[in-house]
Design a protein around this motif. Structure first.
Motif, PDB file in Angstrom:
ATOM      1  N   ARG A   1       1.065  -1.102  -0.071  1.00 46.20           N
ATOM      2  CA  ARG A   1       0.136   0.028   0.108  1.00 46.20           C
ATOM      3  C   ARG A   1       0.929   1.256   0.002  1.00 46.20           C
ATOM      4  O   ARG A   1       2.051   1.339   0.513  1.00 46.20           O
ATOM      5  N   ASP A   2       0.243   2.303  -0.447  1.00 44.48           N
ATOM      6  CA  ASP A   2       0.939   3.693  -0.325  1.00 44.48           C
ATOM      7  C   ASP A   2       0.711   4.457   1.027  1.00 44.48           C
ATOM      8  O   ASP A   2      -0.118   3.878   1.490  1.00 44.48           O
ATOM      9  N   GLY A   3       1.874   4.803   1.420  1.00 42.19           N
ATOM     10  CA  GLY A   3       1.783   5.551   2.634  1.00 42.19           C
ATOM     11  C   GLY A   3       0.985   6.564   2.728  1.00 42.19           C
ATOM     12  O   GLY A   3       0.575   7.341   1.867  1.00 42.19           O
ATOM     13  N   LYS A   4       0.983   7.250   4.087  1.00 43.90           N
ATOM     14  CA  LYS A   4       0.067   8.578   4.228  1.00 43.90           C
ATOM     15  C   LYS A   4       1.277   9.535   4.413  1.00 43.90           C
ATOM     16  O   LYS A   4       2.408   9.344   4.402  1.00 43.90           O
ATOM     17  N   GLY A   5       0.865  10.754   4.387  1.00 40.67           N
ATOM     18  CA  GLY A   5       1.814  12.016   4.658  1.00 40.67           C
ATOM     19  C   GLY A   5       1.970  12.409   3.233  1.00 40.67           C
ATOM     20  O   GLY A   5       1.482  11.931   2.239  1.00 40.67           O
ATOM     21  N   GLU A   6       2.452  13.741   3.124  1.00 36.90           N
ATOM     22  CA  GLU A   6       2.877  14.276   1.996  1.00 36.90           C
ATOM     23  C   GLU A   6       3.562  13.586   0.741  1.00 36.90           C
ATOM     24  O   GLU A   6       3.258  13.605  -0.254  1.00 36.90           O
ATOM     25  N   ASN A   7       4.607  12.751   1.560  1.00 32.83           N
ATOM     26  CA  ASN A   7       5.493  12.092   0.696  1.00 32.83           C
ATOM     27  C   ASN A   7       5.153  10.601   0.811  1.00 32.83           C
ATOM     28  O   ASN A   7       6.144   9.772   0.307  1.00 32.83           O
ATOM     29  N   GLY A   8       4.067  10.117   1.397  1.00 36.15           N
ATOM     30  CA  GLY A   8       3.828   8.815   1.817  1.00 36.15           C
ATOM     31  C   GLY A   8       4.958   8.185   2.790  1.00 36.15           C
ATOM     32  O   GLY A   8       4.988   6.873   2.817  1.00 36.15           O
ATOM     33  N   GLU A   9       5.421   9.093   3.582  1.00 38.15           N
ATOM     34  CA  GLU A   9       6.569   8.548   4.699  1.00 38.15           C
ATOM     35  C   GLU A   9       5.874   8.121   6.072  1.00 38.15           C
ATOM     36  O   GLU A   9       6.559   7.548   6.758  1.00 38.15           O
ATOM     37  N   ILE A  10       4.406   7.964   6.020  1.00 38.42           N
ATOM     38  CA  ILE A  10       3.929   7.364   7.188  1.00 38.42           C
ATOM     39  C   ILE A  10       3.219   6.266   6.913  1.00 38.42           C
ATOM     40  O   ILE A  10       2.635   6.117   5.794  1.00 38.42           O
TER      41      ILE A  10
ATOM     42  N   THR B   1      -1.224   2.346   8.184  1.00 37.11           N
ATOM     43  CA  THR B   1      -1.884   2.302   9.381  1.00 37.11           C
ATOM     44  C   THR B   1      -0.983   2.326  10.575  1.00 37.11           C
ATOM     45  O   THR B   1       0.273   2.336  10.442  1.00 37.11           O
ATOM     46  N   ASP B   2      -1.606   2.231  11.575  1.00 33.84           N
ATOM     47  CA  ASP B   2      -0.691   2.667  12.908  1.00 33.84           C
ATOM     48  C   ASP B   2      -0.622   0.871  13.624  1.00 33.84           C
ATOM     49  O   ASP B   2      -0.227   1.068  14.878  1.00 33.84           O
ATOM     50  N   TRP B   3      -0.805  -0.057  12.672  1.00 35.18           N
ATOM     51  CA  TRP B   3      -0.830  -1.326  13.419  1.00 35.18           C
ATOM     52  C   TRP B   3       0.519  -1.654  13.749  1.00 35.18           C
ATOM     53  O   TRP B   3       1.602  -1.114  13.140  1.00 35.18           O
TER      54      TRP B   3
ATOM     55  N   HIS C   1      -6.086 -17.606  12.811  1.00 34.78           N
ATOM     56  CA  HIS C   1      -6.975 -16.841  12.875  1.00 34.78           C
ATOM     57  C   HIS C   1      -6.697 -15.258  12.197  1.00 34.78           C
ATOM     58  O   HIS C   1      -7.407 -14.283  12.390  1.00 34.78           O
ATOM     59  N   GLY C   2      -5.694 -15.467  11.674  1.00 36.01           N
ATOM     60  CA  GLY C   2      -4.978 -14.052  11.251  1.00 36.01           C
ATOM     61  C   GLY C   2      -5.156 -13.831   9.512  1.00 36.01           C
ATOM     62  O   GLY C   2      -4.497 -12.705   9.060  1.00 36.01           O
ATOM     63  N   LEU C   3      -5.615 -14.813   8.669  1.00 33.34           N
ATOM     64  CA  LEU C   3      -5.524 -14.837   7.589  1.00 33.34           C
ATOM     65  C   LEU C   3      -6.196 -13.633   6.548  1.00 33.34           C
ATOM     66  O   LEU C   3      -5.533 -12.972   5.695  1.00 33.34           O
ATOM     67  N   ILE C   4      -7.372 -13.116   7.114  1.00 33.41           N
ATOM     68  CA  ILE C   4      -8.234 -12.043   6.661  1.00 33.41           C
ATOM     69  C   ILE C   4      -8.036 -10.957   7.358  1.00 33.41           C
ATOM     70  O   ILE C   4      -8.177 -11.051   8.558  1.00 33.41           O
ATOM     71  N   LYS C   5      -7.862  -9.653   6.453  1.00 36.55           N
ATOM     72  CA  LYS C   5      -7.849  -8.452   7.285  1.00 36.55           C
ATOM     73  C   LYS C   5      -8.932  -7.671   6.702  1.00 36.55           C
ATOM     74  O   LYS C   5      -9.373  -7.773   5.542  1.00 36.55           O
ATOM     75  N   ASP C   6      -9.262  -6.540   7.464  1.00 37.86           N
ATOM     76  CA  ASP C   6     -10.309  -5.550   6.845  1.00 37.86           C
ATOM     77  C   ASP C   6      -9.657  -4.620   5.777  1.00 37.86           C
ATOM     78  O   ASP C   6      -8.582  -4.079   5.879  1.00 37.86           O
ATOM     79  N   ARG C   7     -10.233  -4.734   4.486  1.00 35.71           N
ATOM     80  CA  ARG C   7      -9.594  -4.322   3.385  1.00 35.71           C
ATOM     81  C   ARG C   7      -9.303  -2.685   3.384  1.00 35.71           C
ATOM     82  O   ARG C   7      -8.691  -2.076   2.767  1.00 35.71           O
ATOM     83  N   SER C   8     -10.321  -1.985   4.371  1.00 38.41           N
ATOM     84  CA  SER C   8     -10.253  -0.604   4.479  1.00 38.41           C
ATOM     85  C   SER C   8      -9.263  -0.301   5.293  1.00 38.41           C
ATOM     86  O   SER C   8      -8.885   1.007   5.389  1.00 38.41           O
ATOM     87  N   LEU C   9      -8.577  -1.234   5.943  1.00 36.78           N
ATOM     88  CA  LEU C   9      -7.333  -0.909   6.808  1.00 36.78           C
ATOM     89  C   LEU C   9      -7.401   0.217   7.667  1.00 36.78           C
ATOM     90  O   LEU C   9      -6.771   1.547   7.535  1.00 36.78           O
TER      91      LEU C   9
ATOM     92  N   ALA D   1     -10.437  -6.406  16.488  1.00 38.53           N
ATOM     93  CA  ALA D   1      -9.399  -6.188  15.596  1.00 38.53           C
ATOM     94  C   ALA D   1      -9.433  -6.388  14.123  1.00 38.53           C
ATOM     95  O   ALA D   1     -10.251  -7.130  13.684  1.00 38.53           O
ATOM     96  N   PRO D   2      -8.934  -5.322  13.392  1.00 39.24           N
ATOM     97  CA  PRO D   2      -9.249  -5.400  12.003  1.00 39.24           C
ATOM     98  C   PRO D   2      -8.421  -6.556  11.337  1.00 39.24           C
ATOM     99  O   PRO D   2      -8.688  -6.635   9.987  1.00 39.24           O
ATOM    100  N   MET D   3      -7.423  -7.038  11.952  1.00 36.27           N
ATOM    101  CA  MET D   3      -6.670  -8.174  11.296  1.00 36.27           C
ATOM    102  C   MET D   3      -6.658  -9.654  11.887  1.00 36.27           C
ATOM    103  O   MET D   3      -6.092 -10.330  11.244  1.00 36.27           O
ATOM    104  N   TRP D   4      -7.384  -9.796  13.048  1.00 36.05           N
ATOM    105  CA  TRP D   4      -7.581 -10.950  13.898  1.00 36.05           C
ATOM    106  C   TRP D   4      -9.097 -11.395  13.645  1.00 36.05           C
ATOM    107  O   TRP D   4      -9.928 -10.674  13.942  1.00 36.05           O
ATOM    108  N   ASP D   5      -8.979 -12.763  13.624  1.00 38.79           N
ATOM    109  CA  ASP D   5     -10.444 -13.508  14.188  1.00 38.79           C
ATOM    110  C   ASP D   5     -11.456 -12.889  13.293  1.00 38.79           C
ATOM    111  O   ASP D   5     -12.702 -12.733  13.905  1.00 38.79           O
TER     112      ASP D   5
END
Length: 534
Positions: free
Chosen positions: A128-137, A140-142, A203-211, A232-236
């Motif tokens: 995925r592309d990052g956040k911030g002006e230059n994608g430096e973030i 997500t905060d995971w 329990h971890g294979l599927i993640k929330d696609r909206s991240l 959690a958007p990434m577990w169970d």
């Protein structure tokens, strides 16, 4: 149900690096094969072997670069075939580890993915592309289970997700290519004669696609470390069960089984993994993580039967594995339960005598309970955690990623002692070991314990023989507990566990086996199996 062996099986976990070596400092498949008669004499029905696939070994095999071969560190496919054949000859089934949540960053797919920002292989992972002006973030905060951020940036500026080490990029299981590949991997090993699979991070294979952001941390084995946090958007996630319904059809066609490693603290949610068309087994981590207290233990046992019985599944009991402090040490800490992620020499030290006594009581209770049971290699020897490893010897990525805040899992992975008269306690022909053994390790060696009728090894052999003879794994269970003493009827056997208080041996009952020496009184931290006097 005669062929449903997995409902009551005793399964022995082999951590191949640490079980037995036929050559150098690291255990291997030939070493495992040489000790299969020992496991037969122990009385187990099957072995589960942690990953032996080609791997850079950044997470000791849980970073797989090829799912259809053997890492030369452990041998070859020929060695695997010989091991499976010997185990089959001895009546021992072989379960292999499958790691579907992530690959190694050295896997051909990921190498193709990072070769170009336009590579179609990026669709097989979470780029995925990052956040911030230059994608430096990061996107997500995971955070990673191993500590630190769960995203790493590649040279062209995009980020990839890794819920574990940065060398373990997560696969995107919404992609059909990924699903088709793993179905083929299942068939590959089933064709070679394995009896089933233990599925890592099931329990971890599927993640929330909206991240969405989710600033909490997930604790290995026991699940989330808080109960009042949002899902959690990434577990169970519910969608993960579709994958396992497809797998179940494949595995059933070979007469095999599936065991889930699902870190789900909600017992009802965990039972969903063992519905009749999904996994055959799911580790009961609530039991492993329970404090050594009568109310807590009774609650987890009774609730486990309630929720698993609701979906027609057995309960899969476990007290130790390669991810937690060894039970003989956890039980000797002031606060019992799952314990910390490793123990330093500067930390409060376990009371080994107390921990060993409690561990044997917990193990005898576990082995009486209907369902299946897992034994971690060395548990039958009463091995403690190595709490004085020098930092320079530590290899667990958790130690590095938490900057030493957590000691990590190396302390429960020390190479096993086999022969007290040889260097390295007989682990390897040269005496070399990939992790240093603690002083006095020889006193736990198999040769020492085989000559002692009161050893932990002798205790396990008696317990497993009686469990099989009395068919405890397939019996019914009734709870007659009162106060601080657990009191279960398992078939025709009465199982009593005392915690802080003593209790008299009940009139009209004869002791079959006790976790600690007793006379007419069952002492604290003791489990006994009894039969009615005729």
């Amino acid at each position: 149900m005669a062929n449903e062996w997995w409902r009551s099986a005793v399964i022995y976990q082999i951590y191949p690096r640490s079980f037995k070596s036929s050559s150098g400092p690291v255990g291997d498949l030939a070493g495992i094969t040489s000790k299969l008669p020992y496991l037969k004499s122990l009385g187990v029905d099957a072995v589960w072997i942690s990953p032996f696939y080609p791997s850079p070994q950044k997470d000791h095999g849980y970073d797989v670069s090829d799912y259809r071969d053997i890492d030369p560190l452990f041998g070859s496919l020929k060695d695997a075939d010989e091991m499976i054949a010997k185990a089959t000859e001895l009546g021992i089934k072989v379960i292999v580890d499958l790691v579907p949540n992530h690959t190694s960053d050295q896997h051909p797919w990921f190498q193709e993915a990072i070769s170009s920002p336009d590579s179609p292989y990026r669709d097989l992972y979470w780029f995925r592309d990052g956040k911030g002006e230059n994608g430096e973030i990061p996107p997500t905060d995971w955070t990673s289970v191993f500590g630190g951020p769960a995203w790493t940036r590649v040279a062209d500026g995009q980020w990839y997700l890794h819920l574990f080490d940065s060398s373990q990029p997560d696969l995107d299981w919404d992609n059909q290519v990924v699903r088709t590949e793993f179905e083929a991997i299942l068939r590959f090993w089933l064709e070679r004669g394995v009896a089933g699979f233990r599925v890592d991070v099931a329990h971890g294979l599927i993640k929330d696609r909206s991240l969405p952001d989710w600033q909490f941390h997930w604790d290995m084995v026991s699940g989330r470390d808080q109960t009042d946090i949002p899902p959690a958007p990434m577990w169970d996630r519910d969608e993960v069960h579709e994958i396992y319904r497809d797998w179940r059809k494949i595995v059933d066609s070979y007469g095999g089984m599936l065991c889930a490693e699902a870190w789900v603290t909600d017992d009802a949610r965990r039972s969903l993994y063992v519905r009749e068309d999904e996994f055959h087994q799911c580790f009961n981590f609530s039991f492993l993580a329970s404090p050594w207290e009568p109310d807590a233990m009774r609650e987890v046992i009774d609730l486990s039967y309630e929720v698993n019985g609701g979906v027609g599944a057995p309960t899969t009991w476990v007290l130790s594995n390669h991810d937690v402090v060894r039970v003989a040490s956890r039980m000797g800490l002031e606060k019992t339960g799952k314990g910390p992620n490793g123990i330093y020499a500067t930390d409060p030290q376990p009371d080994f005598e107390l921990g060993s006594k409690r561990a044997r009581a917990a193990q005898l209770l576990m082995l009486a309970l209907p369902g299946s049971a897992y034994i971690y290699n060395g548990e039958e020897l009463g091995l403690p955690e190595h709490t004085s490893l020098p930092d320079e010897a530590r290899q667990d990525p958790t130690f590095r990623r938490t900057k030493g805040e957590e000691a990590g899992r190396d302390g429960c992975r020390i190479p096993l002692p086999w022969d007290s008269t040889k260097p390295g306690a007989g682990f390897s022909p040269t005496g070399d070991t990939w992790l240093p053994q603690p002083d006095g390790w020889e006193r736990f060696a198999v040769d020492v314990q085989e000559s002692d009728p009161n050893s932990t090894l002798a205790f396990f052999r008696k317990a497993l023989a009686l469990r099989s003879e009395l068919e405890l794994g397939t019996s019914t269970i009734e709870d007659h507990s009162e106060g601080s003493v657990l009191d279960y009827r398992v078939g025709d056997v009465r199982v009593l566990t005392c915690f802080n208080d003593e209790a008299p041996v009940p009139s009209g009952w004869r002791v079959l086996l006790s976790s600690s020496p007793i006379s007419n009184t069952i002492g604290a931290d003791t489990t006994v199996w009894l039969t009615q006097e005729s």
